[in-house]
Write an enzyme that holds these catalytic residues in place. Structure first.
Site, short mmCIF file in Angstrom:
data_model
loop_
_atom_site.label_atom_id
_atom_site.label_comp_id
_atom_site.label_asym_id
_atom_site.label_seq_id
_atom_site.Cartn_x
_atom_site.Cartn_y
_atom_site.Cartn_z
N PHE A 147 0.78 -0.75 0.21
CA PHE A 147 0.52 -0.12 0.21
C PHE A 147 0.57 1.67 -0.37
O PHE A 147 0.35 2.59 -0.16
CB PHE A 147 -0.54 -0.20 1.36
CG PHE A 147 -1.56 -1.22 1.30
CD1 PHE A 147 -3.13 -1.00 0.31
CD2 PHE A 147 -1.97 -1.95 2.33
CE1 PHE A 147 -3.83 -2.21 0.22
CE2 PHE A 147 -2.85 -2.77 2.57
CZ PHE A 147 -4.28 -2.85 1.24
N GLY A 148 1.97 1.10 0.56
CA GLY A 148 3.19 2.19 0.28
C GLY A 148 4.16 2.40 2.07
O GLY A 148 4.13 0.94 2.28
N ASP A 189 -1.82 -15.30 2.88
CA ASP A 189 0.07 -14.49 2.47
C ASP A 189 0.62 -14.76 3.88
O ASP A 189 1.96 -14.00 3.72
CB ASP A 189 -0.91 -13.03 2.15
CG ASP A 189 0.41 -12.78 1.57
OD1 ASP A 189 1.48 -13.38 1.08
OD2 ASP A 189 0.59 -11.31 1.74
P1 ADP Z 1 2.53 -4.66 2.58
O1 ADP Z 1 2.05 -6.26 3.37
O2 ADP Z 1 1.55 -3.81 2.68
O3 ADP Z 1 3.49 -5.33 2.62
P2 ADP Z 1 3.70 -4.91 5.72
O4 ADP Z 1 2.38 -5.15 6.55
O5 ADP Z 1 4.59 -6.02 5.62
O6 ADP Z 1 3.03 -4.36 4.29
O7 ADP Z 1 4.80 -3.92 6.32
C1 ADP Z 1 6.19 -3.80 5.55
C2 ADP Z 1 6.81 -3.87 6.56
O8 ADP Z 1 6.98 -2.46 8.00
C3 ADP Z 1 7.33 -5.63 7.29
O9 ADP Z 1 7.83 -6.46 7.00
C4 ADP Z 1 8.03 -4.46 8.73
O10 ADP Z 1 9.70 -4.81 8.85
C5 ADP Z 1 7.53 -3.42 8.86
N1 ADP Z 1 6.08 -3.08 10.23
C6 ADP Z 1 4.99 -3.36 9.77
N2 ADP Z 1 3.44 -3.38 10.84
C7 ADP Z 1 4.80 -2.65 11.65
C8 ADP Z 1 5.12 -2.88 13.30
N3 ADP Z 1 3.52 -3.03 13.21
N4 ADP Z 1 6.31 -2.84 13.71
C9 ADP Z 1 6.75 -2.62 13.31
N5 ADP Z 1 7.23 -2.74 11.91
C10 ADP Z 1 5.97 -3.10 10.98
#
Ligand code: ADP
Length: 287
Positions: free
Chosen positions: A48-49, A157
């Site tokens: 998403f970003g 996923d």
């Molecule tokens: P998407 O699913 O949209 O690809 P993610 O939710 O996997 O995005 O987030 C991308 C990255 O951001 C994760 O792999 C992690 O490294 C970091 N991240 C996401 N959520 C958190 C959180 N709650 N606390 C710390 N790091 C996070």
């Protein structure tokens, strides 16, 4: 409205949705913009970003996922509603605090101070851990997934990137609801990422919660070996080969653990253990 998006996904004439029912959009807490202070730290980049580190009132640090990708708004709204509705049902799903619409659509969640399992397995290789940690992570993720399955959702996923760690790597949680689907729908659309995608999903067959068990089997192999399951192989070749029965190489571990891994990634979804079984077997092996 986000609730309308959920209704569209459900086919007419389907049996009623699982309890608890998704909360109406107006009940999802809106973050107080004045209490949200962004730091400069980008925690990660997703579909998403960006995910940014911020503080929110007296919650201390939070992670805020903000949307850059216009056109994906409905799927993010769906993720927000599901995290709000079901996220608090298990300790092994990341805590959801609320959403924001300004300056962008996004939401705040619990800050997971040790990053993702993908970071631990592939980047921070100097950090050592033992098999007890593997059992503990497996049990925690399976408990979170078991809860999702019990309310009629499948994650679709699971991969190390979506599992987040905190408290000196002792606590692991499911950190992303981006591809979550409902079990009640007849699912045949291809979701997920190649190395963790169950063959029935790739083949466009009807699939169900057993696809998550398959993904967790691959993740378990990665936790034990700290290697990529199929290094240097393109996504399509991985999918093609796994649909023919190829799996990651056998590793030197307890025979009962290996037997469970092989069951988890069995070709036939019906031969895989349920998440409940995985929790149970893991607890037995931990003793
Ligand atoms: P998407 O699913 O949209 O690809 P993610 O939710 O996997 O995005 O987030 C991308 C990255 O951001 C994760 O792999 C992690 O490294 C970091 N991240 C996401 N959520 C958190 C959180 N709650 N606390 C710390 N790091 C996070």
């Amino acid at each position: 409205a986000p609730s309308a998006a959920i209704m569209q996904e459900r086919e007419a004439g389907d049996s009623p949705p699982p309890a608890p029912r998704p909360a109406p959009a107006e009940m999802v807490p809106l973050l107080d913009y004045n209490k949200l202070q962004y730091t400069r730290q980008v925690l990660g980049k997703g579909t998403f970003g960006k995910v940014l580190k911020a503080t929110y009132g007296d919650h201390g640090f939070v992670a805020v996922k903000l949307m850059d990708n216009a056109g994906k708004e409905n799927s993010m709204k769906r993720e927000i509603i599901r995290l709000h509705t079901y996220g608090s049902g298990s300790e092994h799903i990341v805590r959801f605090y609320g959403y924001t619409e300004f300056p962008k659509l996004g939401y705040a969640m619990e800050f997971m101070d040790c990053g993702s399992l993908d970071d631990l397995l592939n980047k921070n290789k100097w950090l050592e851990y033992r098999i007890d940690h593997v059992f503990s992570w497996l049990r925690q993720v399976a408990q979170g997934a078991r809860y999702m399955h019990s309310v009629g959702l499948m994650h679709r996923d699971f991969k190390p990137h979506n599992l987040l760690l905190r408290d000196r790597y002792l606590v692991i949680k499911i950190g992303d609801f981006g591809e979550v689907g409902e079990v009640k729908q007849t699912m045949t659309n291809c979701k997920g990422s190649a190395p963790w995608m169950a063959p029935e999903v790739f083949k466009g067959k009807q699939y169900s919660t057993a696809c998550d068990v398959y993904s967790l089997g691959i993740i378990l192999w990665q936790m034990i070996t700290r290697r990529q399951p199929y290094p240097g192989i393109t996504a399509y070749t991985i999918l093609w080969n796994t649909a023919q029965g190829a799996r990651p190489k056998q590793v030197d571990c307890h025979p009962l653990l290996w037997a469970m891994i092989e069951k988890m990634w069995a070709m036939e979804p019906g031969e895989r253990p349920s998440m409940d079984n995985v929790v149970e077997y893991t607890c037995i092996m931990m003793k």
